[in-house]
Write an enzyme that holds these catalytic residues in place. Structure first.
Site, PDB file in Angstrom:
ATOM      1  N   CYS B 145       2.657  -1.239   4.579  1.00 56.53           N
ATOM      2  CA  CYS B 145       1.435  -1.379   3.792  1.00 56.53           C
ATOM      3  C   CYS B 145       0.774  -2.729   4.052  1.00 56.53           C
ATOM      4  O   CYS B 145       1.105  -3.733   3.410  1.00 56.53           O
ATOM      5  CB  CYS B 145       1.746  -1.217   2.303  1.00 56.53           C
ATOM      6  N   CYS B 148      -0.969  -4.335   1.100  1.00 58.20           N
ATOM      7  CA  CYS B 148      -0.069  -4.949   0.115  1.00 58.20           C
ATOM      8  C   CYS B 148       0.463  -6.282   0.624  1.00 58.20           C
ATOM      9  O   CYS B 148       0.518  -7.265  -0.118  1.00 58.20           O
ATOM     10  CB  CYS B 148       1.159  -4.065  -0.148  1.00 58.20           C
ATOM     11  N   ASP B 149       0.911  -6.293   1.871  1.00 59.53           N
ATOM     12  CA  ASP B 149       1.766  -7.386   2.338  1.00 59.53           C
ATOM     13  C   ASP B 149       1.089  -8.362   3.291  1.00 59.53           C
ATOM     14  O   ASP B 149       1.675  -9.402   3.617  1.00 59.53           O
ATOM     15  CB  ASP B 149       3.016  -6.796   3.026  1.00 59.53           C
TER      16      ASP B 149
END
Lengths: 105, 319
Positions: B145, B148-149
């Site tokens: 992701c 997200c990261d």
């Protein structure tokens, strides 16, 4: 009520909390973090006598994320007496999440 | 068993296909129940794959683009507006061959739901590389992701594996944070759209490693390098990377339907005459039955078709 931690309140809680603390490392832009928020609310309601659930915004508190080597969110860490005892990386459903943590609290 | 316990239609999945089917069946007064899935970081969650993307630039009606999660939330709101009921659980088991379709949920009670018809829109989840070190370092440098990261890789070196639109979009997104983004692709050309190829190839922070495969990921606590293999030169070499984002494609979420719904050799549901499966009263739409187009708009289109097919089928069997 899930408390929003900063670095100071995180440090304080690690020293003072008598019950285990589950911290969600999250950020505003993280969709899976949004998705698990209602699950954490539900768990917080049912287990509030045994467990303190908090969240920590990694964007605002990068030092804490760095200290625990959190480089993927959501990451959920269970602390007992200030020590990490369990970590779950990535979003999962409620039943699965309870399976990971319930026996440890 | 009283009849009110049996729904007209249950929709499994909540990406563009499932939500479009929800809007259409709700407007047809079929009171659909949508089992939308559970949170996941692997594009296998409520809202589907678009929940982990940024800007969607090719969905008609949004000339300035729209964020993937925003588009999906709007579709969900639209379905709720017409009375669709959402259940935030996964389906763990199904029994679809009988006249009454039965579906079990991933709650603590294993709740059973019954319906006359089922629309399968479970989509597809991200494939992993399935190489040494990958699962151990997942969350410690290996990620599924980027939205997200990506933030954690400020001023770091990252790789993106893949050659489709998702891979190139992730690579471009990651240039906001990383010093350098390497696109690692096993072929000598991309299958991504021309506009995305041009953006990636012209980006000063992006370098493309053609004909290159990742053989292993290395690192003690965190990813620090990968073993690459150039398949044109037949040569292996270690390569320093702090982050590796995997975007090599998807596989259909059909495990729970095995042995009941007819699938092809790759696990995609076989549909004929529109969205009909081999089982009477069971319809399939979106990426779970489409290995060719795989677009939000084609998924939405087939979701609409499945809703109309289900409505017609219910009318001819139950009215």
């Amino acid at each position: 009520m899930i408390q929003d931690l900063n670095e100071n309140s995180f440090n304080e809680l690690m020293i003072t909390s008598v019950s285990p603390v589950l911290v969600e490392f999250w950020a505003t832009w993280c969709q899976p973090c949004k998705a698990i928020a209602p699950i954490l609310e539900e768990i917080d309601t049912t287990l509030s006598d045994r467990l303190t659930i908090c969240k920590l915004d990694v964007d605002q508190n990068q030092a804490v994320a760095l200290r625990y080597n959190v480089i993927s969110i959501p990451t959920l860490i269970l602390y007992k007496d200030g020590k990490e005892v369990k970590r779950v990386i990535g979003a999962v459903g409620k039943v699965e999440l309870l399976k990971e943590f319930e026996q440890l609290i | 068993m009283s009849t009110e316990d049996i729904s007209d239609v249950i929709i499994v999945g909540s990406g563009p296909a499932g939500l479009t089917a929800a809007i259409y069946t709700a407007r047809a007064n079929l009171n659909p129940k949508i089992i939308e899935g559970e949170p996941s970081s692997n594009s296998d969650q409520p809202g589907g794959q678009l929940m982990l993307t940024t800007e969607v630039e090719n969905f008609p009606g949004f000339p300035d683009g729209i964020l993937g999660p925003e588009l999906m939330n709007k579709m969900r709101d639209q379905a709720i507006k017409f009375g669709a009921e959402f259940i935030t659980k996964k389906v763990t088991k199904v029994e679809l061959s009988g006249k009454i379709k039965r579906v079990w949920l991933s709650d603590a009670e294993n709740t059973e739901l019954k319906a006359h018809s089922v629309i399968v829109a479970t989509g597809a989840k991200s494939l992993m590389l399935d190489i040494e070190g990958e699962s151990r370092l997942l969350g410690y440098g290996v990620s599924t992701c980027a939205t997200c990261d990506g933030f954690f890789f400020r001023n770091k070196l990252v790789g993106v594996v893949g050659g489709g639109d998702s891979a190139l979009e992730e690579a471009i997104f990651l240039t906001k944070f990383a010093t350098k983004v390497y696109i690692i692709h096993r072929r000598d050309s991309f299958r991504a759209s021309k506009i995305m190829q041009k953006r990636a190839e012209n980006h000063e922070k992006i370098e493309i490693l053609w004909n290159t495969e990742v053989k292993r990921v290395n690192g003690d606590t965190n990813l620090d390098s990968v073993l690459l293999y150039n398949n044109a030169l037949n040569k292996e070499y270690e390569f320093e990377l702090n982050g590796l984002f995997v975007a090599i494609g998807h596989s259909p979420n059909t495990e729970i339907f095995k042995g009941q719904i007819l699938m092809d050799e790759n696990g995609y549901i076989v549909t004929t005459n529109g969205t009909k499966t081999n089982l009477d009263g069971v319809f399939a739409c979106g990426d779970v039955q489409d290995h060719i187009y795989k677009q939000a708009i084609t998924a939405a289109g087939s979701g609409c078709a499945a809703a109309i097919d289900a409505e017609k089928w219910l009318n001819s069997n139950f009215s």
